[in-house]
Design a protein around this motif. Structure first.
Motif, PDB file in Angstrom:
ATOM      1  N   LEU A  88       3.189   5.581  -2.571  1.00  0.00           N
ATOM      2  CA  LEU A  88       4.202   6.731  -3.039  1.00  0.00           C
ATOM      3  C   LEU A  88       5.213   7.056  -4.165  1.00  0.00           C
ATOM      4  O   LEU A  88       4.622   7.957  -4.699  1.00  0.00           O
ATOM      5  CB  LEU A  88       5.910   5.862  -2.417  1.00  0.00           C
ATOM      6  CG  LEU A  88       7.191   6.040  -2.012  1.00  0.00           C
ATOM      7  CD1 LEU A  88       7.736   7.435  -1.478  1.00  0.00           C
ATOM      8  CD2 LEU A  88       8.199   5.558  -1.988  1.00  0.00           C
ATOM      9  N   TRP A  89       4.458   6.243  -4.910  1.00  0.00           N
ATOM     10  CA  TRP A  89       4.566   6.006  -6.434  1.00  0.00           C
ATOM     11  C   TRP A  89       3.206   7.599  -6.936  1.00  0.00           C
ATOM     12  O   TRP A  89       3.775   7.874  -7.710  1.00  0.00           O
ATOM     13  CB  TRP A  89       4.095   5.082  -7.051  1.00  0.00           C
ATOM     14  CG  TRP A  89       3.648   5.226  -8.300  1.00  0.00           C
ATOM     15  CD1 TRP A  89       3.003   5.121  -9.861  1.00  0.00           C
ATOM     16  CD2 TRP A  89       4.821   5.242  -9.241  1.00  0.00           C
ATOM     17  NE1 TRP A  89       2.953   5.130 -10.828  1.00  0.00           N
ATOM     18  CE2 TRP A  89       4.353   4.995 -10.638  1.00  0.00           C
ATOM     19  CE3 TRP A  89       6.842   5.389  -8.499  1.00  0.00           C
ATOM     20  CZ2 TRP A  89       5.803   5.728 -11.879  1.00  0.00           C
ATOM     21  CZ3 TRP A  89       7.317   5.683 -10.284  1.00  0.00           C
ATOM     22  CH2 TRP A  89       6.942   6.337 -11.403  1.00  0.00           C
ATOM     23  N   GLY A  90       2.152   7.318  -6.030  1.00  0.00           N
ATOM     24  CA  GLY A  90       1.041   8.856  -6.647  1.00  0.00           C
ATOM     25  C   GLY A  90       1.559   9.935  -6.423  1.00  0.00           C
ATOM     26  O   GLY A  90       1.297  10.546  -6.995  1.00  0.00           O
ATOM     27  N   SER A 138       5.330  13.437   4.802  1.00  0.00           N
ATOM     28  CA  SER A 138       4.562  11.793   5.332  1.00  0.00           C
ATOM     29  C   SER A 138       5.320  10.958   4.753  1.00  0.00           C
ATOM     30  O   SER A 138       5.310   9.849   5.571  1.00  0.00           O
ATOM     31  CB  SER A 138       3.069  12.191   5.452  1.00  0.00           C
ATOM     32  OG  SER A 138       3.079  12.242   4.233  1.00  0.00           O
ATOM     33  N   LEU A 139       5.357  10.592   3.573  1.00  0.00           N
ATOM     34  CA  LEU A 139       5.439   8.510   3.079  1.00  0.00           C
ATOM     35  C   LEU A 139       6.941   9.040   3.296  1.00  0.00           C
ATOM     36  O   LEU A 139       7.482   7.884   3.488  1.00  0.00           O
ATOM     37  CB  LEU A 139       6.003   9.410   1.588  1.00  0.00           C
ATOM     38  CG  LEU A 139       3.896   8.922   0.552  1.00  0.00           C
ATOM     39  CD1 LEU A 139       4.365   7.702   1.086  1.00  0.00           C
ATOM     40  CD2 LEU A 139       3.293   9.490   1.396  1.00  0.00           C
ATOM     41  N   LEU A 140       8.024   9.785   3.594  1.00  0.00           N
ATOM     42  CA  LEU A 140       9.358   9.695   3.878  1.00  0.00           C
ATOM     43  C   LEU A 140       9.080   8.895   5.123  1.00  0.00           C
ATOM     44  O   LEU A 140       9.767   7.973   5.137  1.00  0.00           O
ATOM     45  CB  LEU A 140      10.242  11.187   4.013  1.00  0.00           C
ATOM     46  CG  LEU A 140      11.363  11.108   4.875  1.00  0.00           C
ATOM     47  CD1 LEU A 140      12.377  10.322   3.585  1.00  0.00           C
ATOM     48  CD2 LEU A 140      12.091  12.384   5.084  1.00  0.00           C
ATOM     49  N   PHE A 141       8.366   9.255   6.282  1.00  0.00           N
ATOM     50  CA  PHE A 141       8.742   8.539   7.892  1.00  0.00           C
ATOM     51  C   PHE A 141       7.909   7.204   7.036  1.00  0.00           C
ATOM     52  O   PHE A 141       8.418   6.027   8.171  1.00  0.00           O
ATOM     53  CB  PHE A 141       7.550   9.628   8.738  1.00  0.00           C
ATOM     54  CG  PHE A 141       7.651   9.009  10.113  1.00  0.00           C
ATOM     55  CD1 PHE A 141       8.652   8.107  10.612  1.00  0.00           C
ATOM     56  CD2 PHE A 141       6.936   9.054  10.824  1.00  0.00           C
ATOM     57  CE1 PHE A 141       9.124   7.806  12.219  1.00  0.00           C
ATOM     58  CE2 PHE A 141       6.984   9.467  12.221  1.00  0.00           C
ATOM     59  CZ  PHE A 141       8.126   8.517  12.630  1.00  0.00           C
ATOM     60  N   ILE A 142       6.421   6.884   6.544  1.00  0.00           N
ATOM     61  CA  ILE A 142       6.191   6.213   6.620  1.00  0.00           C
ATOM     62  C   ILE A 142       6.454   4.888   5.537  1.00  0.00           C
ATOM     63  O   ILE A 142       6.716   3.447   6.103  1.00  0.00           O
ATOM     64  CB  ILE A 142       4.422   6.494   5.408  1.00  0.00           C
ATOM     65  CG1 ILE A 142       3.498   6.641   6.409  1.00  0.00           C
ATOM     66  CG2 ILE A 142       4.121   5.194   4.740  1.00  0.00           C
ATOM     67  CD1 ILE A 142       2.589   6.641   6.554  1.00  0.00           C
ATOM     68  N   SER A 143       7.299   4.683   4.647  1.00  0.00           N
ATOM     69  CA  SER A 143       8.511   4.280   3.865  1.00  0.00           C
ATOM     70  C   SER A 143       9.036   3.670   4.899  1.00  0.00           C
ATOM     71  O   SER A 143       9.251   2.211   4.722  1.00  0.00           O
ATOM     72  CB  SER A 143       9.169   4.597   2.879  1.00  0.00           C
ATOM     73  OG  SER A 143       8.020   5.789   1.220  1.00  0.00           O
ATOM     74  N   LEU A 144       9.770   4.642   5.607  1.00  0.00           N
ATOM     75  CA  LEU A 144      11.145   3.727   6.627  1.00  0.00           C
ATOM     76  C   LEU A 144      10.426   3.241   7.609  1.00  0.00           C
ATOM     77  O   LEU A 144      10.896   1.808   7.814  1.00  0.00           O
ATOM     78  CB  LEU A 144      11.692   5.530   7.075  1.00  0.00           C
ATOM     79  CG  LEU A 144      12.668   5.077   8.560  1.00  0.00           C
ATOM     80  CD1 LEU A 144      13.867   4.266   7.599  1.00  0.00           C
ATOM     81  CD2 LEU A 144      12.710   5.785   9.334  1.00  0.00           C
ATOM     82  N   LEU A 161       1.147  -0.758   0.308  1.00  0.00           N
ATOM     83  CA  LEU A 161      -0.038  -0.338  -0.305  1.00  0.00           C
ATOM     84  C   LEU A 161       0.542   0.974  -0.230  1.00  0.00           C
ATOM     85  O   LEU A 161       0.730   2.184  -0.656  1.00  0.00           O
ATOM     86  CB  LEU A 161      -0.800  -0.054   1.279  1.00  0.00           C
ATOM     87  CG  LEU A 161      -1.595  -1.059   1.363  1.00  0.00           C
ATOM     88  CD1 LEU A 161      -2.343  -0.972   2.512  1.00  0.00           C
ATOM     89  CD2 LEU A 161      -3.010  -0.908   0.714  1.00  0.00           C
ATOM     90  N   VAL A 162       1.660   1.377   0.305  1.00  0.00           N
ATOM     91  CA  VAL A 162       2.909   2.309   1.393  1.00  0.00           C
ATOM     92  C   VAL A 162       3.309   2.527  -0.377  1.00  0.00           C
ATOM     93  O   VAL A 162       3.945   4.179  -1.027  1.00  0.00           O
ATOM     94  CB  VAL A 162       3.916   2.848   1.569  1.00  0.00           C
ATOM     95  CG1 VAL A 162       5.449   2.930   2.315  1.00  0.00           C
ATOM     96  CG2 VAL A 162       3.523   2.188   3.568  1.00  0.00           C
TER      97      VAL A 162
END
Lengths: 494, 469
Positions: free
Chosen positions: A51-53, A80-86, A46-47
């Protein structure tokens, strides 16, 4: 499932897992492991979609009416994506690690239930679109980590839990007052690139006071001196907790929150104009040096790592509190880099404890021969922490240093140099002992073909490789560095 | 404004149910279940009606205001009636499953239910008095259902102080009626003028209601009553009956008390409320028995409610009412859990809770979830209430109340975690532990989930209060 609801799905993937695991009986090991892994993989997928979007300019938003002046708001933006992906990547790694580490231990349903709840809270913190939503998940993270800290039920872990709660609830209280006060002064505040606050006018003193409250509240989890006292004590928790939560999720929640407040609530220009950044940078610099000095004297490996975490986290704070695009990049990218490197070290500490019952630095003589892959991973991470190329940590320090000079703060370079020397002074002895130290008696032989169970060794080696890759491939399109440069360019505007 | 006659049903159904339950004696339980279902349906209809059309007024039997019984239901009434229905139904389910609940509980509680509903929909000062006396009767019976001497002493104290409070209130009502020849709240509000008679009347009414609400320093009667009553009684006493007088005070304050009297008196009530909030929490921290801890926690939580008087209408009033709702669900859940634990271990000493969590996981989950509301931590209804009160105090520049709210939250966290941390300790010994029946654990968990849900779906109830987002 519509794309707009993606943030909710990301949150629910671990929340549902948490509830399902709580409901399982202790003996259903296979089912529990399956739920854990499926949830972690689903979240990662999902992430990746999100991320792609977001990379292509999409923004996902879920909004529910809540109280007057503030909604419950989940929103995905580049930060937010930076933190979430990690978190999503490291959650998968840590789940595998934890399944192996806790094999045969009691109360695993409770452990993994709260573990998933922690991850859900972290996702909420990353995706929160306003301060109130952020606060909600910030407190939920406190509450869901407490059972993990006291998991073993010993007197030491309960005492650590008490201290943990005292610090984090105090921080939560300060944060709450700051958020409420800012609401009363400036209305509902949604995170906005470049800042959400209207020009201060008469309210400038309130702005300053609120900033102090917010940063103090967040500073507890970010372990800013003198609010760091809970972190070394919390190391009594099992290794996967120390690894994911006290090296990544919890402490990052604080640092990430400080970045949000500076960039997306106040706006870095307003924060600079109000004179808020310089004192914060000074606190961060103090913490960097203090943490490193404390680490020098710790013989307990996990405690040494924890003191080092105190120090390393403030690199992030120092970077985001320096007014200048390059320094911002250095600070934010360390959010990822520190996470990768530090989790490897905690995995290694866990491997040593699990396989050979080693807990102290002074016991590590010659352990490199018995556990070469573990210690190789540790060495990579340690060199990165010191700031040697080509590991990720080098990129951070390079950008921080260059950014500080660019921003007219050459003293920061002095802090960086001092800290790097101290990093070397407390990490190199470990590396030296492991590879060159001499041990009289023979190590107990491994049970299988590998030096330690594959569930422990796999995540250690893979994440160490990621830490190396984040440095080597920093200049490529998909590196954390590129992503952070994009964020910083937006925050500073044209 | 509409006049549907069925509104009276929210009062009449439990009242009739109570009378039949008295006659049914030992076979009261099925009566209670049927009555609860009927009254809950009436409550749901009232909520739906008010959400759609706003305030509902009804003159019982067609007699208009000065002579007859005028009912008036607004958003506050609807929410309180709904809370009574939810907590009340759960309490009856709990009473059925909890071993050793006296059969007379059902009649006493249904009488209390009728009193609470009457209080919520009354529009005049004398009807409110009648409702308060119904509650005194029901409350004293609920406490006295325990057969131990200590509980009987507590019941006697309860009834004496409750009567004293009611009489003080009645004295004020008489004075106002003599001066203005009306008892309807809105008419009184239009008629009263500041002066010695008004001041004495208001002071008597406020003091009486404060005593019945256990406002510091008049709280001494509460802990022995809550801690001594049978488990099911304590649930409705702490969850619902304890808040009734506060709601009367709110009606009186914002509809009758002249605005010129409000600032000074409001400050006094606020200060006493704050003192109670902190003192109650400190004493809760020092208790060694779970139910006494919960009772002192109630003293503290009731104290927060009184911050509404210096803070005024708007978000503060919404916050106070929201705390009433959230605390009703949470505290009822906690007293259910305490009752189950006491039953299982034979004692509610905190030490007996060591290592109990693996045996009674649902009960500890209940304590954890409901504890969130006491601490005011998200996600919980208690947090929403705290947020509204905090916002009101900062917006009106009265930041000192914000400090009380935050410090009180820390103290609450300290006493809640004193209980929760015991869940992680290894068991003390091989003590014989009777498993709690599921029927007693589930209603508690359901109420804890309600208090949690109030912290997520806050918009609809707030909209009923006219303070929606």
């Amino acid at each position: 499932m519509t794309a707009d609801l993606l943030p909710l799905w990301v949150l629910l993937s671990s929340l549902v897992a948490s509830v399902a695991i709580f409901g399982l009986s202790e003996r259903r090991v296979a089912t529990r492991t399956a739920i854990n892994l499926v949830a972690a993989v689903v979240k990662l997928a999902l992430v990746a979609v999100m991320l792609w979007g977001v990379y292509q300019g999409a923004r996902y938003e879920v909004r529910v009416a809540f109280v007057p002046g503030a909604d419950l708001l989940l929103r995905s933006d580049p930060l937010s994506l930076l933190f979430i992906s990690l978190s999503a990547v490291l959650w998968l790694a840590t789940t595998i690690y934890a399944v192996g580490y806790l094999e045969g231990a009691p109360d695993r349903s409770r452990f993994f239930g709260f573990f998933s709840l922690c991850v859900a809270s972290t996702m909420g913190i990353a995706l929160a679109g306003n301060l109130l939503t952020f606060f909600l998940f910030y407190e939920l993270l406190t509450l869901s980590t407490y059972p993990l800290v006291v998991h073993r039920g010993t007197a030491a872990s309960l005492a650590a839990g008490d201290r943990y709660l005292a610090y984090t609830l105090l921080g939560g209280g300060l944060l709450l007052v700051g958020v409420a006060w800012l609401h009363a002064t400036a209305g509902g505040l949604e995170f906005t690139v470049g800042g959400a606050l209207p020009p201060p006018g008469d309210a400038a003193p309130s702005y300053v006071a609120c900033f102090a409250l917010l940063v103090a509240g967040l500073g507890v989890k970010a372990a800013l001196v003198p609010l760091h006292g809970w972190l070394p004590v919390a190391m009594v928790a099992p290794a996967p907790v120390s690894a994911l939560l006290h090296a990544v999720a919890v402490v990052k929640a604080g640092a990430f929150g400080i970045a949000r407040v500076i960039y997306d609530v106040y706006g870095v220009r307003l924060a600079d104009t109000l004179g808020l950044l310089r004192p914060l940078a000074a606190v961060a610099a103090t913490t960097i040096v203090y943490g490193s000095l404390r680490a020098l004297t710790q013989d307990d490996l996990k405690r040494r790592l924890a003191s080092s975490t105190v120090s390393q986290l403030s690199y992030i704070v120092l970077g985001v509190a320096t007014f200048g695009q390059i320094a911002t990049v250095g600070g934010l990218v360390h959010l990822v880099h520190q996470g990768l490197m530090k989790i490897v070290m905690f995995f290694c500490a866990g491997n040593l404890a699990d396989e050979l019952e080693l807990h102290r630095v002074s016991e590590l003589d010659g352990v490199g021969r018995r556990m070469p892959l573990t210690m190789a991973a540790f060495t990579v991470a340690a060199l990165g922490m010191i700031g040697l190329p080509p590991v990720a940590g080098f990129v951070t320090k390079w950008y921080l240093g260059a950014g500080a000079l660019d921003a007219g703060a050459p003293w920061v370079v002095g802090v960086l140099l001092t800290s790097s020397l101290l990093n070397a002074a407390y990490f190199l002895p470990i590396v030296y002992r492991a590879w060159f130290g001499v041990r009289r008696e023979a190590w107990p032989p491994p049970a299988g073909r590998l030096e330690v169970r594959p569930t422990l060794l796999g995540p250690t080696v893979v994440v160490a490789a990621l830490a190396l890759a984040a440095g080597v491939f920093a200049a490529t399109e998909l590196s954390p560095l590129r992503w952070v440069e994009l964020i910083a360019a937006q925050e500073y505007g044209p | 404004m509409t006049e549907p006659a069925w509104v009276a049903g929210v009062v009449v159904i439990p009242l009739v149910g109570a009378l039949i339950a008295v006659l049914a004696g030992r076979r009261a339980a099925p009566i209670a279940v049927v009555t609860a279902v009927g009254a809950a349906v009436a409550a749901a209809a009232l909520v739906r009606q008010i959400a759609r059309d706003g305030v509902v007024e009804h003159a019982v039997g067609g007699w208009a205001a000065p002579l007859g019984i005028a009912l008036r239901a607004d958003g506050l009434s609807a929410l309180f009636v709904a809370a009574v229905a939810v907590v009340g139904t759960a309490a009856i389910v709990y009473a059925l499953a909890h071993p050793g609940t006296p059969h007379r509980f059902h009649a006493a509680w249904l009488l209390g239910w009728a009193g609470l509903a009457a209080l919520a929909v009354s529009a005049d000062a004398f009807n409110l008095y009648v409702a308060l006396e119904l509650l005194t009767l029901a409350g004293a019976t609920l406490v006295a259902l325990a057969s131990e001497a200590a509980a009987l002493r507590a019941a006697l104290r309860y009834i004496l102080l409750a009567l004293a409070g009611s009489l003080a209130y009645l004295f004020g009502v008489v004075l106002l009626y003599a001066a203005h020849a009306t008892l309807e709240l809105s008419a009184l509000g239009a008629a009263v003028t500041p002066g010695p008679v008004t001041a004495v009347a208001i002071a008597a009414m406020v003091a009486g209601l404060a005593l019945k609400s256990a406002l510091f320093p008049l709280h001494g009667w509460l802990p022995p009553a809550y801690a001594g009553a049978p488990a099911a009684s304590a649930v409705v006493l702490a969850g619902l009956l304890g808040k009734a007088s506060f709601l009367v005070l709110v009606r009186l304050w914002f509809e009758v008390v002249p605005p010129s009297l409000r600032p000074d008196a409001g400050l006094l009530l606020g200060v006493l409320g704050a003192a109670g909030a902190l003192w109650g929490a400190v004493l809760a921290l020092r208790q060694t028995r779970l139910r006494r801890l919960l009772a002192y926690s109630s003293v503290g939580q009731l104290g927060y409610l009184f911050l509404v008087f210096p803070l005024g209408t708007g978000p503060a009033l919404a916050g106070a009412v929201y705390l009433v709702l959230a605390h009703a669900a949470a505290k009822a859940a906690l007293f259910m859990a305490a009752g189950s634990i006491e039953r299982a271990c034979g004692s509610d000493e905190l030490g007996a809770l060591r290592g109990l969590a693996p045996r009674m996981p649902l009960t500890f989950l209940t304590i954890g979830l409901a504890g969130l509301t006491l601490m005011g931590l998200p996600p919980s209804g208690g947090f929403v209430a705290k947020w509204l009160l905090l916002g009101a105090s900062l917006e009106t520049g009265q930041w000192w109340w914000a400090i009380v709210l935050v410090v009180g939250g820390f103290l609450a966290a300290a006493y809640v975690f004193r209980v929760l941390r015991l869940a992680f300790l290894p068991a003390a010994g091989a003590a014989a532990i009777a498993r709690a029946p599921r029927g007693a654990e589930l209603p508690a968990l359901a109420l804890a989930l309600v208090s949690l849900g109030l912290g997520l779906a806050a918009a609809p109830p707030l909209a009923l209060l006219g303070a929606g987002p």
